[in-house]
Design an enzyme around this catalytic site. Structure first.
Site, PDB file in Angstrom:
ATOM      1  CB  CYS A  32      42.586  37.316  41.426  1.00  0.00           C
ATOM      2  SG  CYS A  32      41.055  38.134  41.917  1.00  0.00           S
ATOM      3  CG  ASP A  44      45.644  36.263  44.185  1.00  0.00           C
ATOM      4  OD1 ASP A  44      45.835  37.492  44.173  1.00  0.00           O
ATOM      5  OD2 ASP A  44      44.504  35.753  44.058  1.00  0.00           O
TER       6      ASP A  44
END
Lengths: 121, 121, 121, 121, 121, 121, 121, 121, 121, 121
Positions: free
Chosen positions: D37, D44
């Site tokens: 991210c 992620d």
């Protein structure tokens, strides 16, 4: 070999549709169907699903069970059974629409489903 | 490379459709398919699903099993197998419609499905 | 026998739709429905699903529960109940669209679902 | 920020479609995708699904894996990744149709899916 | 009671759509929603799903979480919440299409889902 | 009525245990068992599980199938069948340990399992 | 209030255990139990599981069904029902061991299970 | 026939246990095992699970895969394979404890599992 | 910080155990628990399971619900809540045995369960 | 190679156990673990489960997340990681008991789990 008029179909009983003024759908699942493979003599096991829109008549559930049990020791192929179940149901219950699906347990590592509809879609 | 006429397809046997007067659907699931990756020499494993509307002929189930087993030690890619299965089936069974789907177990953290239809939708 | 105007339907209460300016969908699942088979006197058990687009009114959830409980000792067939539930709901809630589905537990190895829609699709 | 031409896409390799004369569907599931991210610097995790109809070319599976691994330490948002994956795939594989879906594990109690299609449906 | 302009919606933040030149779909699942029933004062629990096609803006995920948490001690009915969530989202994010679905845990043996769409389908 | 010596048990065939020097476990699942209720004349359906530690002999799988099929039209209660299957298996295969479990499909809204062990635990 | 001698237990019928010379286990699942909460007057729904080792007697399945249906309109708490079912079963069937479990559908967002054993473990 | 010293076992490679000072457990699931039934010549398919406590050595994962693939065209019964896999593993890896379980796909409507342990429990 | 005597526990109500002469087990599942993280101020969501053997008293279900709702806006850590729930329950209900388990939804990609028992096992 | 003192373990933070006077269990599931295979350079993906009885200290959840992320680009084998996670946790948190389980996604058609316990059971 086309499916023949069935002596079994006389077992099917009907009752008056309580709402013939509208189209609605009735579905019966019959997971305990068994017949015999005419080639090997071995039993076959499957689930039969009747999905129909009644016209003036509905099939009586207990008679449907008794009718299906008549195939218990009958030698007949998957494709022929499924068409015969449709023909018998149409002859006796005279639905507006009907779909018969048979789903069979595995044989030789393969499992099969057959779907027949009336009238043809 | 387009799929070629198959020497395997002679293994497929047929029987007369018991209800050629109507369109109905037959589905065979074959979860025990295996072949060999031509690039790595490693075995591939998958499920093959045949979904078809028969015309005058239906495929005989045991012959379908024997036919699929012939790929056991054959080196062939996912995309080519699936197209070849369709071509063989169409050539022998001559269905009104056919859909062949292959679903493969993971390789390198990825898993793949291939879908081929006849005639094209 | 067509379903009759229902003395039970007076139990259904409504409240003003908070967004009548648009079509939106409300679905209520009622997995604890029970009534009595008029033929055998044995209890039946099922799940009822109401799916509707409200017009000026929404059904109040607690009153829907009380209404459904009134069938607890009522003798009535699957097909008749499902149509009656639709007729009662339409009469009181006056929805733009409604679908009633009843799904019943197995009896004699068979289990049934009934689907009724307003207006007919 | 629109997705940019990707230096990663050179990793994608192709091979000749074995059946370009027909439309058929190939689906690759990639459940082990991870990126970072750009806002929080936290990793992620997601599943990427490519579903496409090849034209003259198919994507080579191992190169697809290597391409996806390049995002492992890349800072990029859900919406941007998914569009970039589509753009890269279209540029290299030139499919007749393509659908890219990304499904992400929960963050802050919410989980997200993104779906992009080519050409737009 | 129609849903009112919401003082909560100011919590929603947006960022520029990275691919406004195409229609694509974003779905956020929010399984930890809770509010209070205005009739009984008891808490309600549900899952909210936002499914939208962005135009120039996308909703920022953390702000969506903070916005939804504002309903934690708010007294509001299922039908009104779902419409209000749609109205707030449309006002701030201005999507091309939006579908809001709320799925609630059982109360009194019944469980409910509400679906609202913009523009109406 | 205690279970009687069974004329069916002669169908069971055995082969030499390939590893009699150690205790190991063999489990056979037979999900396609059917017999007839002696009270109602209606068919019963169930799954039979044999779990045993072989001594000098193992049961041959195809003969087990043929043996179980002999009950197809036999009138016998759940509790009696399960004990009889254990007695037959012990008499022919002479295992070190055996557990027979039968799991039956619902009748009248109830479903039953029976478990018999040899020697008693 | 301790559970009292039950007038319902006279409905339970028994038959001779076909294998009293050994300990074996019988389990009956009854997913369609319903009674009434004595506090709120609202119906409760649950699954009852009887798991027992018979001595000289086995419970007859249809009588068990009729016995359980007698609670349909009876006002009684979860904890009291479960103990009463155990006491009745022990009094009539006189098993070597018995375990009664009741699993109830959610009320107020909570769901409960009760387990009683004879003799105490 | 007892399982024989295996020429396949030379394929198994090992590496030094990184923590021989403690007992810990390693489990490998191999869902893509296939061999051939020596009676019918038909392929068998199963999952093999190795669960062991290493002593000085651990099995190398890729060599385990190559070892298992050697059975692909080998004619051997369920019971004999499972014992042979245990004997080979013990001979090469010399674990403190080992459990081998094989789970086979259905044949003739029956499916089987075999469990072998070292040392015997 | 050890858990303190709780002002919330006065909400717990009890009723007389209907069968104090035997040990039996009561389990309550509470899937709608929510509190607030004292560090981040963000809400936490979890399921609480109480499993106990009553002595002279049983907990009243509605009071248990009201008691648990009091934590809705309370700032408290996972480990402290679970111990406090056990201490409160023991103080008021005085069970023979109690097990409290809390299962929490994911935070930062991790999810946690806590189990506390009385008396210690 | 035995696991070495870890420079990563300094990332683990602790807080005071709120109930050190009793034994209770804390379980953390970490489904988003990833590291790199030192042999192939390819990423591995798995779930790590820590199950422990705290003594004077509990592990802080966010620090556990940050600690696990440090392995993202670390080259280390399954068996070594799992032992190292246990050693680090024991060194910093000093629990009464600890069980670390790692469950890995498939590689080459095989998937593995490793379980390490402290003290040894």
């Amino acid at each position: 070999m086309n499916p023949q008029p069935s002596e079994f179909r006389d077992l099917l009983e009907v009752f008056d549709n309580p709402a013939p003024q509208r189209n609605f759908t009735i579905e019966h699942h019959c997971p305990e169907f068994t017949s015999v493979c005419p080639k090997t003599g071995q039993p076959d096991y499957g689930t039969i699903v009747f999905n129909y829109v009644p016209d003036q008549l509905c099939v009586e559930l207990k008679s449907l069970k008794m009718y299906l049990q008549r195939f218990r020791n009958e030698g007949i192929f998957y494709e022929a059974i499924t068409n015969r179940l449709l023909d018998d149901f149409v002859a006796v219950v005279q639905p507006r629409r009907l779909r018969v699906e048979s789903r069979w347990t595995p044989r030789g590592g393969l499992n099969s489903n057959i779907i027949v509809e009336y009238p043809e879609s």
